[in-house]
Design a protein around this motif. Structure first.
Motif, PDB file in Angstrom:
ATOM      1  N   SER A 188       0.983  -1.139  -0.116  1.00 24.26           N
ATOM      2  CA  SER A 188      -0.048   0.152  -0.107  1.00 24.26           C
ATOM      3  C   SER A 188       1.245   1.054  -0.094  1.00 24.26           C
ATOM      4  N   LEU A 213      -8.338  -5.909   3.151  1.00 24.17           N
ATOM      5  CA  LEU A 213      -8.759  -4.861   3.531  1.00 24.17           C
ATOM      6  C   LEU A 213      -8.312  -4.705   4.728  1.00 24.17           C
ATOM      7  N   PHE A 214      -8.291  -5.818   5.996  1.00 26.95           N
ATOM      8  CA  PHE A 214      -8.523  -5.583   7.330  1.00 26.95           C
ATOM      9  C   PHE A 214      -7.195  -5.856   7.512  1.00 26.95           C
ATOM     10  N   ARG A 231      -4.884  -5.340   8.718  1.00 28.14           N
ATOM     11  CA  ARG A 231      -4.023  -4.046   9.483  1.00 28.14           C
ATOM     12  C   ARG A 231      -4.673  -4.690  10.809  1.00 28.14           C
ATOM     13  N   VAL A 232      -6.165  -4.477  11.171  1.00 23.54           N
ATOM     14  CA  VAL A 232      -6.392  -5.156  11.879  1.00 23.54           C
ATOM     15  C   VAL A 232      -6.061  -6.473  12.170  1.00 23.54           C
ATOM     16  N   ALA A 289     -13.323  -3.435  12.543  1.00 23.75           N
ATOM     17  CA  ALA A 289     -12.580  -3.602  11.312  1.00 23.75           C
ATOM     18  C   ALA A 289     -13.001  -2.252  10.658  1.00 23.75           C
ATOM     19  N   SER A 322     -10.787   1.222  10.243  1.00 21.44           N
ATOM     20  CA  SER A 322     -10.442   1.205   8.467  1.00 21.44           C
ATOM     21  C   SER A 322     -10.171   2.689   8.266  1.00 21.44           C
ATOM     22  N   THR A 323      -9.612   3.580   7.615  1.00 19.44           N
ATOM     23  CA  THR A 323      -9.853   5.071   6.945  1.00 19.44           C
ATOM     24  C   THR A 323     -10.004   4.104   5.527  1.00 19.44           C
ATOM     25  N   GLN A 372      -6.842   4.849   3.338  1.00 22.76           N
ATOM     26  CA  GLN A 372      -5.958   3.622   3.746  1.00 22.76           C
ATOM     27  C   GLN A 372      -6.842   2.614   3.008  1.00 22.76           C
ATOM     28  N   VAL A 373      -8.008   2.855   2.842  1.00 24.55           N
ATOM     29  CA  VAL A 373      -8.720   1.923   2.032  1.00 24.55           C
ATOM     30  C   VAL A 373      -8.284   1.803   0.719  1.00 24.55           C
ATOM     31  N   ASP A 396      -5.311   0.608  -0.265  1.00 23.71           N
ATOM     32  CA  ASP A 396      -5.269  -0.731  -0.810  1.00 23.71           C
ATOM     33  C   ASP A 396      -5.251  -0.986  -2.022  1.00 23.71           C
TER      34      ASP A 396
END
Length: 220
Positions: free
Chosen positions: A9, A63-64, A66-67, A86, A90-91, A94-95, A98
């Motif tokens: 990313s 997409l999650f 990082r969580v 989640a 996720s902002t 950020q999404v 990705d």
């Protein structure tokens, strides 16, 4: 054949996992398949295979991650709660970063399709990502709250007439915000594309996917 790969990313250099399906012959282009809140589920893997079978390289970014690495959530109340958490963590920048990584890893022309949460993310990709030609959004309840994000590429929209989580007033607001976008209503509930869902309806799924493929071909 579904394989795993890693994407980087741009927003933070984070390495996220993804699913990839490749057609047997020379590809027509690429499709980003954007997940529901449940992560890279069997449904998302199946959708990647569907697009590969019709000639596209398909990539579904996790997409999650990082969580939770290789994030997965069940379809029970606890899983829904986990998935919503989640998504909330996720902002959108950020999404979108990705999703952009998936776009950049695909052969042109590139399209995007998403389901539920992914339907809203697909709308956002149409507004914020580069290198995508057209998108198709499936039952994205949150799109009505994201109407100020104006798509830069053609958008197609799909909703279920019996979806209790998305009343007509919701998608009517979306249609008003994007009057040139074709919007289809199906004799189905929420998640009608996902096998195993109580609302799964094969005829609606097949019709919506056929319309999506025609839509992508139109903008090739």
């Amino acid at each position: 054949m579904i394989e795993r790969l890693t994407l980087e990313s741009r927003i933070d250099g984070f390495a996220l996992s993804a699913l990839k399906a490749t057609p047997a012959s020379a590809p027509l282009g690429g499709v980003v398949v954007i997940q529901e809140i449940f992560g890279l589920s069997d449904h998302i893997a199946s959708m990647c295979s569907v697009f590969a079978d019709t000639g596209y390289v398909a990539i579904a970014p996790s997409l999650f991650d990082r969580v939770e690495p290789d994030f997965q959530a069940g379809h029970d109340p606890d899983g829904v709660k986990k998935g919503i958490g989640a998504a909330t963590a996720s902002t959108w920048p950020q999404v979108m970063s990705d999703v952009q990584a998936a776009i950049d890893a695909l052969p042109q022309p590139v399209y995007a399709v998403g389901f539920c949460y992914g339907g809203a993310a697909t709308w956002m990709a149409a507004a914020h990502c580069t290198g995508v030609k057209a998108v198709s959004c499936f039952y994205g309840r949150l799109i009505a709250d994201l109407r100020d994000a104006t798509p830069k590429v053609p958008v197609m929209l799909h909703y279920g007439a019996h979806d209790t989580s998305i009343p007509p007033a919701n998608y009517e607001r979306v249609q008003h915000a994007s009057p040139t976008s074709p919007l289809f209503i199906y004799d189905a509930g929420h998640g009608f594309c996902r096998e195993g869902s109580p609302d799964y309806r094969a005829p609606s799924r097949d019709l919506a996917l056929a319309r999506t493929l025609d839509w992508f071909a139109r903008w090739r």
